[in-house]
Design a protein around this motif. Structure first.
Motif, short mmCIF file in Angstrom:
data_model
loop_
_atom_site.label_atom_id
_atom_site.label_comp_id
_atom_site.label_asym_id
_atom_site.label_seq_id
_atom_site.Cartn_x
_atom_site.Cartn_y
_atom_site.Cartn_z
N ARG A 1 0.84 -1.21 0.00
CA ARG A 1 0.00 0.00 0.00
C ARG A 1 0.87 1.25 0.00
O ARG A 1 2.04 1.21 0.32
N GLY A 2 0.23 2.35 -0.36
CA GLY A 2 0.90 3.63 -0.28
C GLY A 2 1.10 4.28 -1.63
O GLY A 2 0.77 3.71 -2.68
N ALA A 3 1.66 5.48 -1.60
CA ALA A 3 1.86 6.26 -2.82
C ALA A 3 2.74 5.54 -3.83
O ALA A 3 2.55 5.67 -5.03
N TYR A 4 3.72 4.82 -3.35
CA TYR A 4 4.60 4.08 -4.25
C TYR A 4 4.33 2.58 -4.16
O TYR A 4 5.22 1.76 -4.37
N GLY A 5 3.10 2.25 -3.85
CA GLY A 5 2.70 0.86 -3.70
C GLY A 5 2.47 0.17 -5.03
O GLY A 5 2.67 0.73 -6.10
N GLY A 6 2.05 -1.06 -4.91
CA GLY A 6 1.81 -1.88 -6.10
C GLY A 6 1.93 -3.33 -5.70
O GLY A 6 1.58 -3.71 -4.58
N TYR A 7 2.48 -4.13 -6.58
CA TYR A 7 2.60 -5.56 -6.34
C TYR A 7 4.05 -6.01 -6.52
O TYR A 7 4.79 -5.45 -7.32
N VAL A 8 4.40 -7.04 -5.74
CA VAL A 8 5.71 -7.69 -5.85
C VAL A 8 5.48 -9.20 -5.76
O VAL A 8 4.45 -9.65 -5.23
N LEU A 9 6.42 -9.96 -6.27
CA LEU A 9 6.34 -11.41 -6.12
C LEU A 9 6.55 -11.79 -4.66
O LEU A 9 7.36 -11.18 -3.97
N ALA A 10 5.85 -12.80 -4.20
CA ALA A 10 5.99 -13.25 -2.82
C ALA A 10 7.21 -14.14 -2.64
O ALA A 10 7.69 -14.33 -1.53
N GLU A 11 7.71 -14.71 -3.75
CA GLU A 11 8.88 -15.59 -3.73
C GLU A 11 9.83 -15.17 -4.85
O GLU A 11 9.44 -14.44 -5.76
N HIS A 12 11.03 -15.67 -4.80
CA HIS A 12 12.00 -15.43 -5.88
C HIS A 12 11.45 -16.04 -7.17
O HIS A 12 10.79 -17.09 -7.14
N PRO A 13 11.71 -15.42 -8.33
CA PRO A 13 11.19 -15.94 -9.60
C PRO A 13 11.61 -17.37 -9.93
O PRO A 13 10.94 -18.03 -10.74
N THR A 14 12.66 -17.87 -9.32
CA THR A 14 13.05 -19.26 -9.56
C THR A 14 12.16 -20.25 -8.82
O THR A 14 12.19 -21.44 -9.10
N LYS A 15 11.39 -19.77 -7.85
CA LYS A 15 10.57 -20.65 -7.02
C LYS A 15 9.11 -20.70 -7.45
O LYS A 15 8.33 -21.45 -6.90
N ILE A 16 8.74 -19.89 -8.43
CA ILE A 16 7.35 -19.87 -8.93
C ILE A 16 7.38 -20.37 -10.36
O ILE A 16 8.15 -19.88 -11.19
N THR A 17 6.52 -21.35 -10.65
CA THR A 17 6.48 -21.91 -12.00
C THR A 17 5.22 -21.47 -12.75
O THR A 17 4.24 -21.01 -12.14
N ALA A 18 5.27 -21.65 -14.06
CA ALA A 18 4.10 -21.38 -14.89
C ALA A 18 2.93 -22.25 -14.42
O ALA A 18 1.78 -21.81 -14.40
N GLY A 19 3.22 -23.48 -14.02
CA GLY A 19 2.19 -24.38 -13.52
C GLY A 19 1.51 -23.86 -12.27
O GLY A 19 0.29 -23.96 -12.12
N ASP A 20 2.28 -23.27 -11.36
CA ASP A 20 1.71 -22.69 -10.14
C ASP A 20 0.67 -21.62 -10.50
O ASP A 20 -0.42 -21.58 -9.92
N ILE A 21 1.01 -20.78 -11.43
CA ILE A 21 0.16 -19.65 -11.81
C ILE A 21 -1.09 -20.15 -12.53
O ILE A 21 -2.21 -19.75 -12.21
N LEU A 22 -0.90 -21.04 -13.50
CA LEU A 22 -2.03 -21.52 -14.29
C LEU A 22 -3.01 -22.35 -13.46
O LEU A 22 -4.21 -22.29 -13.68
N ARG A 23 -2.51 -23.10 -12.49
CA ARG A 23 -3.42 -23.87 -11.63
C ARG A 23 -4.30 -22.94 -10.79
O ARG A 23 -5.46 -23.23 -10.55
N VAL A 24 -3.73 -21.82 -10.33
CA VAL A 24 -4.52 -20.85 -9.56
C VAL A 24 -5.61 -20.23 -10.43
O VAL A 24 -6.76 -20.10 -10.02
N LEU A 25 -5.25 -19.85 -11.66
CA LEU A 25 -6.18 -19.11 -12.51
C LEU A 25 -7.08 -19.98 -13.37
O LEU A 25 -8.20 -19.59 -13.70
N GLU A 26 -6.59 -21.15 -13.76
CA GLU A 26 -7.34 -22.01 -14.68
C GLU A 26 -7.93 -23.24 -14.02
O GLU A 26 -8.79 -23.89 -14.59
#
Length: 138
Positions: free
Chosen positions: A59-84
């Protein structure tokens, strides 16, 4: 198996966050503008990603979103299972003939292997012109 716009745009959000991993938070507005997408639609997609623990909101004036884990620890499968949802090419596998059921299972397993072995870092670093760039085989 068909990936909907939810999955495709969700991957876009996550790839953009991976490219800026370690920097300041990124707004959905900037992601939408850079990729010519609807900011309102991206807002709908980021909620399940946040609930699944893949992204964090700041939150805040310079807020937004960040990854919760390092990009090496999140796979395309993780993302697609959540959304699809489940990554199955055919529903009701148990009612199929054994030969066809085995084929569907092999297709599912091959797709899962590709998606689960492709990290956000792989996708964020991908470049069309690179010699020896990461290749995707199904």
């Amino acid at each position: 198996m068909k990936i909907s716009t939810k999955g495709r745009y969700g991957l876009t959000i996550m790839i953009e966050l991976a490219k800026k991993y370690g920097d300041r938070p990124i707004s959905l507005r900037s992601i939408a503008k850079a990729n010519n997408l609807s900011e309102h639609y991206l807002e709908q997609l980021v909620t399940p990603l946040r609930n699944a623990g893949l992204v964090k909101s700041i939150r805040g004036a310079y807020g937004g979103y960040v990854l919760a884990e390092h990009p090496t620890k999140i796979t395309a499968g993780d993302i697609l299972r959540v959304l699809e949802g489940p990554l199955t090419p055919v529903e009701e596998l148990e009612e199929e003939e054994p030969a066809k059921r085995e084929l569907w299972i092999r297709i599912r397993d091959a797709v899962e292997e590709v998606l689960d072995s492709t990290t956000l870092e792989d996708l964020a670093k991908y470049s069309d012109g690179d010699e020896g760039a990461y290749m995707f085989y199904i």
